[in-house]
Design an enzyme around this catalytic site. Structure first.
Site, PDB file in Angstrom:
ATOM      1  N   HIS A   1     -19.781 -40.404 -41.054  1.00 17.87           N
ATOM      2  CA  HIS A   1     -18.985 -40.277 -39.834  1.00 17.87           C
ATOM      3  C   HIS A   1     -17.503 -40.106 -40.125  1.00 17.87           C
ATOM      4  CE1 HIS A   1     -22.376 -41.091 -37.212  1.00 17.87           C
ATOM      5  NE2 HIS A   1     -22.703 -42.107 -37.998  1.00 17.87           N
TER       6      HIS A   1
ATOM      7  N   ASN B   1      13.151 -71.237 -45.102  1.00 22.80           N
ATOM      8  CA  ASN B   1      11.886 -70.496 -45.050  1.00 22.80           C
ATOM      9  C   ASN B   1      11.619 -70.123 -43.606  1.00 22.80           C
ATOM     10  OD1 ASN B   1      11.586 -71.029 -47.745  1.00 22.80           O
ATOM     11  ND2 ASN B   1       9.898 -72.477 -47.512  1.00 22.80           N
ATOM     12  N   GLY B   2      11.096 -68.928 -43.370  1.00 21.34           N
ATOM     13  CA  GLY B   2      10.763 -68.520 -42.013  1.00 21.34           C
ATOM     14  C   GLY B   2      11.561 -67.315 -41.574  1.00 21.34           C
TER      15      GLY B   2
ATOM     16  N   GLU C   1     -13.550 -56.990 -49.278  1.00 27.49           N
ATOM     17  CA  GLU C   1     -12.816 -57.860 -50.190  1.00 27.49           C
ATOM     18  C   GLU C   1     -12.584 -57.174 -51.534  1.00 27.49           C
ATOM     19  OE1 GLU C   1     -11.002 -61.248 -52.023  1.00 27.49           O
ATOM     20  OE2 GLU C   1     -11.059 -60.343 -50.032  1.00 27.49           O
TER      21      GLU C   1
ATOM     22  N   ARG D   1       3.661 -69.194 -55.496  1.00 30.44           N
ATOM     23  CA  ARG D   1       3.692 -68.769 -54.099  1.00 30.44           C
ATOM     24  C   ARG D   1       4.190 -67.333 -53.943  1.00 30.44           C
ATOM     25  NH1 ARG D   1       3.840 -73.565 -50.647  1.00 30.44           N
ATOM     26  NH2 ARG D   1       4.942 -72.408 -49.030  1.00 30.44           N
TER      27      ARG D   1
ATOM     28  N   CYS E   1       8.104 -68.324 -49.642  1.00 32.97           N
ATOM     29  CA  CYS E   1       9.359 -68.952 -50.035  1.00 32.97           C
ATOM     30  C   CYS E   1       9.178 -70.435 -50.310  1.00 32.97           C
ATOM     31  CB  CYS E   1      10.415 -68.759 -48.942  1.00 32.97           C
ATOM     32  SG  CYS E   1      10.678 -67.048 -48.465  1.00 32.97           S
TER      33      CYS E   1
ATOM     34  N   TRP F   1      11.072 -64.777 -50.793  1.00 36.75           N
ATOM     35  CA  TRP F   1      10.289 -63.556 -50.623  1.00 36.75           C
ATOM     36  C   TRP F   1      10.964 -62.775 -49.512  1.00 36.75           C
ATOM     37  CZ3 TRP F   1       6.997 -61.564 -46.672  1.00 36.75           C
ATOM     38  CH2 TRP F   1       6.148 -60.536 -47.087  1.00 36.75           C
TER      39      TRP F   1
ATOM     40  N   LYS G   1       1.945 -65.648 -52.105  1.00 33.24           N
ATOM     41  CA  LYS G   1       0.711 -66.430 -52.109  1.00 33.24           C
ATOM     42  C   LYS G   1       0.422 -67.063 -50.760  1.00 33.24           C
ATOM     43  CE  LYS G   1      -2.937 -68.293 -53.789  1.00 33.24           C
ATOM     44  NZ  LYS G   1      -4.090 -67.420 -54.027  1.00 33.24           N
TER      45      LYS G   1
ATOM     46  N   GLU H   1      -4.457 -54.707 -53.992  1.00 31.14           N
ATOM     47  CA  GLU H   1      -3.444 -55.757 -54.142  1.00 31.14           C
ATOM     48  C   GLU H   1      -2.796 -55.755 -55.524  1.00 31.14           C
ATOM     49  OE1 GLU H   1      -4.305 -59.702 -51.516  1.00 31.14           O
ATOM     50  OE2 GLU H   1      -5.786 -59.248 -53.053  1.00 31.14           O
TER      51      GLU H   1
ATOM     52  N   LYS I   1      -8.862 -56.443 -53.163  1.00 35.62           N
ATOM     53  CA  LYS I   1      -8.451 -56.911 -54.489  1.00 35.62           C
ATOM     54  C   LYS I   1      -7.895 -55.762 -55.324  1.00 35.62           C
ATOM     55  CE  LYS I   1      -8.919 -61.120 -54.115  1.00 35.62           C
ATOM     56  NZ  LYS I   1      -8.370 -60.851 -52.786  1.00 35.62           N
TER      57      LYS I   1
END
Length: 621
Positions: free
Chosen positions: A517, A108-109, A494, A27, A2, A73, A616, A501, A498
């Site tokens: 396994h 925000n929060g 990673e 963001r 946010c 967000w 972000k 995402e 990606k």
């Protein structure tokens, strides 16, 4: 995550507010809005992009000299217009549902006790228009207001539990803006000629408006009026300029220009050679002073006997890579913890541990909370590897290595990750040197390899056409496996992150030895298996794992070094890396995986730079 922008001025601030939101789009958000004092409270809100909000503002003629704006967000309440910020209080009494109150607020929060506060406010006649925790704060301030907005905010924040950065104004005091922060970043921008001042969650929002910034500390409150401002700390004591100095922050908006690239993510992938070169600029030798500019780091590096790495997401995977380096080169026991888990479990503190945080933004709420938890346990040797020199993380850690990746717009991190790896490798060398475990010959050999990284990365980027061909296959899939061994297992993690995402393909990564396994049960021709295959000590073991996949009808996509003797065949697709790069190989092998995710997402038509449900900078827990 946010974003907040606020302003008090003698001119119309709406263009400044909307422009600020546009600069914070990187963001991540799912709604946006702006509010001003103009014949009462006026606002415009949208669940589309900031450009649509700007058109709405233009069409309505919204104007005002005091205002606030926000990109949201969603946490509490779906991304719908009535949940978008700014929120207004609503007056009490029998007609409260139709009567707009006097307070406008952005936040925000997350407010953890919002249900409790909501219940109390409902009994006092307040009517809620949204499902957000934020609206609770607006009503609470309205309920406490008695002619002085600053006093009402000061009283209100004392009742809040959780994390917040807020900016609020009241129609009864039209040239006043009040802000407060606890756990979420907030800055004060000092306007030119003292005729205007600003609040924002990020200095980027004020690029081109002011470069004079004060960073609010934890628990600070700020009272902003025309030509003046006041700051109080969490004990409500006045703060001086010595305690909260004005800093010159050059947040150039030009860095956010897309240029010839299709998406910011693609641009940032191709900026990695420059990002690494900038991150390593001026480094002629390994020294503790690289991490603080004084002799303090040398003392700390000598005294510590272990390392604890705290990070989230992509930064966590860079920490997992660093663990291999720290233990093999510096011979220092290293533990890597997911920051959001570490603070909530019982652990055994060691005062001689170097606590290393890794964060692109320096504002990641979970990582900041984990750092503070470690400090509360008596672990006071702290260091951050961070991309933002002015961030809360840098201010709260004793030592820092500032990467120079530049602004990263795409939600899926790319150049920040490789820059973190470069910084962490330097930290490894510095610790090895401090412990007497790095010879001059080894230092020179490692630094020579690091200096060659930009050139090596350029050669890897030239593989893009081959990766595009792979992406055409992956775009048809819904699942994928990624395999790596040793130092390259975090690279596989990673790569899987990606892909999931931005393409929304379900992807998981495993150490290749774990395949038999459990995960091998999933392998079919519809489950592509990406394998990171450098020519290292584990290559022959990895080849055995690849045979296990092929024997079950699986299709392999292998990133192999030139001398690894892995050849393309039916069900085996090979991209040959330009050269083997030893300990620094992860920085090269991750780049084709970034490109694979990017081009797969493009082929599937997803919103690459703003993937659904993601942000972000994650500034809430």
């Amino acid at each position: 995550m946010c974003g907040i922008v606020g302003a008090v001025s003698i001119r119309n601030v709406v263009p400044i507010l909307v422009q600020g939101l546009a600069r914070l789009e990187y963001r991540g958000y799912d709604s946006c809005g702006v509010a001003v004092v103009a014949d009462g409270l006026q606002r415009a809100r949208s669940t589309a992009r900031v450009a649509e909000l700007a058109e709405q503002v233009r069409a309505s003629g919204l104007r005002g000299s005091t205002g606030i704006a926000h990109t949201r967000w969603a946490t509490h309440g779906a991304p719908l217009v009535h949940n978008a910020h700014p929120h207004f209080s609503h007056g009490r009494g029998p007609d409260a549902a139709s009567r707009v109150g006097r307070v406008a607020l952005v936040h925000n929060g997350i407010i953890e006790n919002h249900d409790e506060l909501r219940a109390k406010l409902v009994t006092r006649g307040y009517v809620f228009q949204s499902q957000t925790d934020t609206e609770v704060i607006a009503h609470l301030i309205d309920n406490l207001y008695d002619g002085d907005l600053f006093e009402a905010v000061k009283s209100a924040v004392g009742q809040l539990r959780g994390a917040y950065a807020i900016a609020v104004f009241c129609k009864d005091e039209p040239h006043r803006l009040v802000g407060a922060r606890a756990g979420s970043p907030l800055i004060l921008g000092i306007g030119k000629g003292a005729q205007e001042h600003f609040l924002a969650s990020d200095a980027m929002a004020l690029a081109g408006v002011t470069d004079q910034i004060i960073y609010l500390g934890e628990g600070d409150l700020v009272d902003v009026q025309l030509g003046k401002y006041w700051l109080l700390d969490k004990a409500h004591k006045p703060l001086t300029t010595a305690q909260r100095p004005v800093r010159t922050v050059l947040a150039h908006s030009g860095a956010a220009e897309l240029g010839p690239y299709r998406h910011y993510m693609q641009k940032e992938i191709f900026e990695q050679p420059r990002a690494i070169a900038d991150t390593l600029e001026g480094i002629t030798g390994v020294a503790p002073e690289l991490f603080d500019g004084t002799a303090n780091a040398a003392r700390i590096f000598r005294e510590i006997d272990s390392v604890l790495i705290l990070a989230c997401g992509t930064s966590y995977y860079s920490g997992c890579t660093a663990k291999y380096w720290l233990e093999s080169i510096a011979k220092i026991p290293t533990q890597v913890e997911v920051a959001s888990e570490y603070r909530y479990r019982d652990s055994v503190p060691n005062a001689r541990t170097l606590v290393v945080t890794i964060t692109q933004s320096g504002e990641t709420a979970d990582t900041l909370a984990a750092l503070r938890h470690a400090q509360s346990q008596g672990m006071l040797y702290t260091l951050t590897v961070c991309n933002v020199a002015s961030s809360a993380m840098v201010r709260e850690c004793e030592l820092a290595y500032i990467t120079r990746a530049g602004i990263e717009i795409g939600v899926a991190s790319t150049k920040a990750f490789t820059a973190q790896l470069a910084g962490l490798f330097l930290l490894t060398l510095a610790l090895a040197q401090a412990k007497g475990r790095l010879s001059e010959a080894d230092e020179e050999r490692h630094l020579k390899a690091m200096r060659h990284l930009p050139t090596a990365l350029q050669a890897v980027l030239a593989l893009e056409p081959q990766v595009v061909a792979w992406a055409q296959d992956f775009a048809k899939m819904e699942n994928a496996l990624f395999l790596g061994r040793g130092l390259h297992y975090p690279v596989a993690l990673e790569g899987a992150l990606k892909l999931k995402e931005i393409s929304y393909i379900h992807a998981e990564a495993y150490p290749a030895g774990e395949l038999k396994h459990g995960p091998l049960a999933l392998v079919t021709s519809a489950m592509p298996v990406v394998t990171v295959a450098p020519n290292d000590a584990l290559l022959e073991k990895l080849k055995s794992n690849m045979h296990e996949v092929r024997a079950r009808g699986g299709v392999l996509y292998v990133l192999a070094d030139a001398d690894s003797h892995i050849e393309s065949a039916e069900g085996l697709h090979v991209i040959r890396m330009p050269e083997h790069y030893g300990a620094l190989s992860p920085l090269l092998h991750v780049v084709p995986l970034q490109l694979l995710a990017y081009h797969t997402a493009c082929a599937r038509g997803t919103d690459v730079d703003k993937p659904r449900n993601l942000a972000k900078s994650v500034t809430v827990e």
